[in-house]
Design a protein around this motif. Structure first.
Motif, PDB file in Angstrom:
ATOM      1  N   THR A   1       0.852  -1.190   0.000  1.00 15.94           N
ATOM      2  CA  THR A   1       0.000   0.000   0.000  1.00 15.94           C
ATOM      3  C   THR A   1       0.887   1.239   0.000  1.00 15.94           C
ATOM      4  O   THR A   1       1.802   1.370   0.827  1.00 15.94           O
ATOM      5  CB  THR A   1      -0.902   0.006   1.234  1.00 15.94           C
ATOM      6  N   PHE A   2       0.613   2.166  -0.959  1.00 17.48           N
ATOM      7  CA  PHE A   2       1.369   3.415  -1.083  1.00 17.48           C
ATOM      8  C   PHE A   2       0.415   4.590  -0.956  1.00 17.48           C
ATOM      9  O   PHE A   2      -0.784   4.475  -1.246  1.00 17.48           O
ATOM     10  CB  PHE A   2       2.078   3.489  -2.443  1.00 17.48           C
ATOM     11  N   ASN A   3       0.952   5.749  -0.550  1.00 22.62           N
ATOM     12  CA  ASN A   3       0.145   6.971  -0.563  1.00 22.62           C
ATOM     13  C   ASN A   3      -0.062   7.458  -1.983  1.00 22.62           C
ATOM     14  O   ASN A   3      -1.118   7.983  -2.320  1.00 22.62           O
ATOM     15  CB  ASN A   3       0.822   8.068   0.271  1.00 22.62           C
TER      16      ASN A   3
ATOM     17  N   LYS B   1       8.319   2.911 -14.648  1.00 22.85           N
ATOM     18  CA  LYS B   1       8.322   2.707 -13.212  1.00 22.85           C
ATOM     19  C   LYS B   1       8.456   1.223 -12.900  1.00 22.85           C
ATOM     20  O   LYS B   1       8.079   0.365 -13.700  1.00 22.85           O
ATOM     21  CB  LYS B   1       7.031   3.245 -12.582  1.00 22.85           C
ATOM     22  N   PHE B   2       8.940   0.930 -11.696  1.00 19.79           N
ATOM     23  CA  PHE B   2       9.009  -0.465 -11.228  1.00 19.79           C
ATOM     24  C   PHE B   2       9.012  -0.456  -9.705  1.00 19.79           C
ATOM     25  O   PHE B   2       9.306   0.544  -9.075  1.00 19.79           O
ATOM     26  CB  PHE B   2      10.245  -1.178 -11.786  1.00 19.79           C
ATOM     27  N   ILE B   3       8.645  -1.604  -9.144  1.00 17.97           N
ATOM     28  CA  ILE B   3       8.687  -1.777  -7.684  1.00 17.97           C
ATOM     29  C   ILE B   3      10.072  -2.308  -7.318  1.00 17.97           C
ATOM     30  O   ILE B   3      10.506  -3.342  -7.849  1.00 17.97           O
ATOM     31  CB  ILE B   3       7.592  -2.750  -7.208  1.00 17.97           C
ATOM     32  N   ASN B   4      10.719  -1.609  -6.408  1.00 22.76           N
ATOM     33  CA  ASN B   4      12.061  -2.009  -5.960  1.00 22.76           C
ATOM     34  C   ASN B   4      11.960  -2.468  -4.501  1.00 22.76           C
ATOM     35  O   ASN B   4      11.488  -1.715  -3.644  1.00 22.76           O
ATOM     36  CB  ASN B   4      13.032  -0.838  -6.098  1.00 22.76           C
TER      37      ASN B   4
ATOM     38  N   LYS C   1      -3.461   0.505  -3.450  1.00 21.86           N
ATOM     39  CA  LYS C   1      -3.018  -0.863  -3.233  1.00 21.86           C
ATOM     40  C   LYS C   1      -2.415  -1.405  -4.518  1.00 21.86           C
ATOM     41  O   LYS C   1      -3.025  -1.308  -5.588  1.00 21.86           O
ATOM     42  CB  LYS C   1      -4.176  -1.752  -2.787  1.00 21.86           C
ATOM     43  N   VAL C   2      -1.238  -1.953  -4.427  1.00 25.92           N
ATOM     44  CA  VAL C   2      -0.541  -2.521  -5.571  1.00 25.92           C
ATOM     45  C   VAL C   2      -0.352  -4.013  -5.283  1.00 25.92           C
ATOM     46  O   VAL C   2       0.314  -4.389  -4.314  1.00 25.92           O
ATOM     47  CB  VAL C   2       0.820  -1.832  -5.796  1.00 25.92           C
ATOM     48  N   ARG C   3      -1.005  -4.834  -6.154  1.00 26.26           N
ATOM     49  CA  ARG C   3      -0.907  -6.296  -5.992  1.00 26.26           C
ATOM     50  C   ARG C   3       0.290  -6.783  -6.803  1.00 26.26           C
ATOM     51  O   ARG C   3       0.363  -6.544  -8.008  1.00 26.26           O
ATOM     52  CB  ARG C   3      -2.198  -6.959  -6.442  1.00 26.26           C
TER      53      ARG C   3
ATOM     54  N   VAL D   1       3.854  -6.351 -11.521  1.00 26.68           N
ATOM     55  CA  VAL D   1       2.682  -5.729 -10.901  1.00 26.68           C
ATOM     56  C   VAL D   1       1.443  -6.350 -11.528  1.00 26.68           C
ATOM     57  O   VAL D   1       1.255  -6.292 -12.749  1.00 26.68           O
ATOM     58  CB  VAL D   1       2.709  -4.206 -11.106  1.00 26.68           C
ATOM     59  N   GLN D   2       0.608  -6.949 -10.648  1.00 22.58           N
ATOM     60  CA  GLN D   2      -0.583  -7.636 -11.173  1.00 22.58           C
ATOM     61  C   GLN D   2      -1.787  -6.716 -11.255  1.00 22.58           C
ATOM     62  O   GLN D   2      -2.595  -6.833 -12.169  1.00 22.58           O
ATOM     63  CB  GLN D   2      -0.883  -8.835 -10.274  1.00 22.58           C
ATOM     64  N   ALA D   3      -1.881  -5.778 -10.300  1.00 25.74           N
ATOM     65  CA  ALA D   3      -3.036  -4.875 -10.311  1.00 25.74           C
ATOM     66  C   ALA D   3      -2.712  -3.652  -9.467  1.00 25.74           C
ATOM     67  O   ALA D   3      -1.953  -3.723  -8.506  1.00 25.74           O
ATOM     68  CB  ALA D   3      -4.281  -5.577  -9.779  1.00 25.74           C
ATOM     69  N   VAL D   4      -3.320  -2.509  -9.863  1.00 21.38           N
ATOM     70  CA  VAL D   4      -3.198  -1.260  -9.124  1.00 21.38           C
ATOM     71  C   VAL D   4      -4.608  -0.747  -8.879  1.00 21.38           C
ATOM     72  O   VAL D   4      -5.371  -0.541  -9.835  1.00 21.38           O
ATOM     73  CB  VAL D   4      -2.373  -0.215  -9.898  1.00 21.38           C
ATOM     74  N   SER D   5      -4.956  -0.562  -7.604  1.00 19.85           N
ATOM     75  CA  SER D   5      -6.309  -0.135  -7.281  1.00 19.85           C
ATOM     76  C   SER D   5      -6.266   0.908  -6.177  1.00 19.85           C
ATOM     77  O   SER D   5      -5.338   0.958  -5.368  1.00 19.85           O
ATOM     78  CB  SER D   5      -7.155  -1.339  -6.846  1.00 19.85           C
ATOM     79  N   VAL D   6      -7.323   1.740  -6.168  1.00 22.41           N
ATOM     80  CA  VAL D   6      -7.437   2.802  -5.172  1.00 22.41           C
ATOM     81  C   VAL D   6      -8.239   2.282  -3.995  1.00 22.41           C
ATOM     82  O   VAL D   6      -9.277   1.632  -4.172  1.00 22.41           O
ATOM     83  CB  VAL D   6      -8.114   4.037  -5.787  1.00 22.41           C
ATOM     84  N   ALA D   7      -7.757   2.574  -2.782  1.00 20.39           N
ATOM     85  CA  ALA D   7      -8.417   2.146  -1.552  1.00 20.39           C
ATOM     86  C   ALA D   7      -8.478   3.332  -0.603  1.00 20.39           C
ATOM     87  O   ALA D   7      -7.778   4.332  -0.778  1.00 20.39           O
ATOM     88  CB  ALA D   7      -7.656   0.978  -0.925  1.00 20.39           C
ATOM     89  N   PRO D   8      -9.341   3.283   0.419  1.00 20.09           N
ATOM     90  CA  PRO D   8      -9.426   4.413   1.364  1.00 20.09           C
ATOM     91  C   PRO D   8      -8.093   4.739   2.040  1.00 20.09           C
ATOM     92  O   PRO D   8      -7.822   5.898   2.336  1.00 20.09           O
ATOM     93  CB  PRO D   8     -10.471   3.927   2.387  1.00 20.09           C
TER      94      PRO D   8
END
Length: 424
Positions: A42-44, A104-107, A76-78, A65-72
């Protein structure tokens, strides 16, 4: 079996399409079935991260990265982690960029210590990336600070007085450099011209040490003759002891006759004899106590007169009759004018002396400044008063460096001497 031209062309086309589809699936990372295990970070804010971007662990590709979704609570990055890859607990999840404007990438950064691994479906908190907007805002603040600094410098350096002071400082520095160069050249010339004087001084010091050794031998022989290897002191003690014993015997004899003698004259003589015997005994006791406390220290020195360019040798004996009373007997300028010294004094840290100084009546004061330094001032010759200043610094248990100025009150006759002194 013969295939027609149309059939061959169709077969080649089908094989090409199959190869193209395989390349697209393989190079594009498409998969018809998800392999691996999920981890949700989870990122801001994700700064443009999207589905399909790479996941790297310490720079090595370990998933996508499988999915990127907005949460309260944020974005959330799956992540789908490849099978067989274990992510340690406590690992840091950040968003990186390939190049300045790259993808971009997740490190994932490994932790300092490993305390286990993340299970499938684990929830972690990611660290927010430094976006371009934040960098620009930081750069703006830095530029404002730089502008304020430049303005302050302009206010200081733009002052005409400061400019004049800086110019004068540079000119002074140049003058100092020129003076240093002149001083270095002068020192070089001085060292070159004084080389012969230095060699003469070394030869003079060698000759002085030889003369000092000869004087020490003569004084040692003189003391040995006077003391007679301790026999003189022994004889003196025996004489005083005999005097004391004789006085005691006379006193006993007179006491025994005192009750027998009846003649008044004889009685008076007897009482006088008793009194004399008692006084002699008391004097002998006092002399014996003083002899037992007497200490003597002999010293010799060799001085070089820097004004008259000649050597002077002296010898003396300091007799300490008590912790505060002493006498000094000696001869200065041995072999030249041989001046006699005889003074009696009193004191310890600060002592006064009176008697004969360099053959003339005079007085002196000695002061100890610490454990090694001693300062002396002598005033002598009442007809033509002369003042002598002397310093003595101990460099070894029985060796001293001596500096002496004679006739300090007479500029025409002032002479300075330096040398060494040894005691035994």
């Amino acid at each position: 079996m013969n295939l027609s031209t149309e059939a061959k062309v169709g077969a080649v086309t089908i094989v090409g399409l199959l190869l193209l589809a395989y390349m697209i699936v393989h190079l594009g990372g498409f998969s018809f079935s998800d392999k691996g295990y999920p981890v949700t970070a989870t990122f801001n804010q994700v700064s443009g991260l999207k589905e399909g971007n790479l996941v790297r662990y310490a720079g090595v590709e370990v998933g996508r990265v499988q999915a990127v979704s907005v949460a309260p609570e944020g974005v959330k990055v799956r992540l789908l982690i490849s099978p067989g890859v274990k992510i340690p607990q406590g690992a840091r999840f950040t968003i990186g960029t390939d190049g300045l404007l790259g993808e971009k990438f997740i490190n994932i950064l490994p932790p300092a210590a490993n305390s286990g691994f993340l299970p499938p479906g684990a929830q972690v908190r990611g660290e927010d990336p430094q976006g371009l907007d934040q960098l620009i805002a930081t750069a703006d603040r830095v530029l404002l600070d730089i502008q304020a600094l430049v303005k302050s410098l302009n206010d200081v350096l733009g002052d005409e007085k400061v400019k004049g002071a800086m110019k004068q400082t540079l000119l002074n520095a140049r003058q100092i450099t020129d003076h240093l160069n002149e001083l270095s050249a002068s020192l070089a010339r001085m060292a070159q011209s004084s080389e012969g004087d230095i060699q003469d001084t070394v030869r003079n010091l060698r000759a002085m040490s030889g003369s000092l050794r000869d004087v020490a031998a003569r004084v040692d022989k003189l003391v040995a003759n006077v003391d007679n290897n301790g026999q003189t002191a022994t004889d003196l003690r025996e004489t005083l002891a005999n005097l004391k014993a004789t006085s005691a015997r006379v006193e006993k004899m007179a006491a025994s006759l005192e009750g027998v003698v009846t003649d008044p004259e004889t009685s008076r003589n007897l009482k006088e004899t008793l009194r004399n015997a008692r006084e002699a005994s008391e004097k002998a006791n006092r002399i014996l106590s003083k002899v037992d406390g007497v200490k003597a220290e002999a010293g010799i020195e060799m001085l070089y007169d820097t004004d008259n360019h000649k050597y002077r040798s002296s010898a003396d004996v300091r007799i300490q009759t008590s912790p505060r009373d002493f006498a000094v007997i000696g001869v200065s300028d041995i072999g030249d004018s041989s001046k006699t010294n005889f003074q009696v004094g009193r004191g310890e840290g600060l002592a006064g002396r009176a008697g004969v100084i360099d053959g003339k009546a005079g007085i002196g004061v000695d002061a100890k400044l610490g454990q090694q330094l001693r300062l002396s001032v002598d005033a002598y010759d009442p007809n033509d008063v002369r003042v002598k200043l002397r310093t003595q610094y101990q460099i070894a248990p029985d060796t001293f460096v001596v500096g002496q100025v004679d006739g300090i009150n007479k500029s025409a006759d002032t002479s300075t001497s330096v040398g060494v002194r040894t005691t035994f």
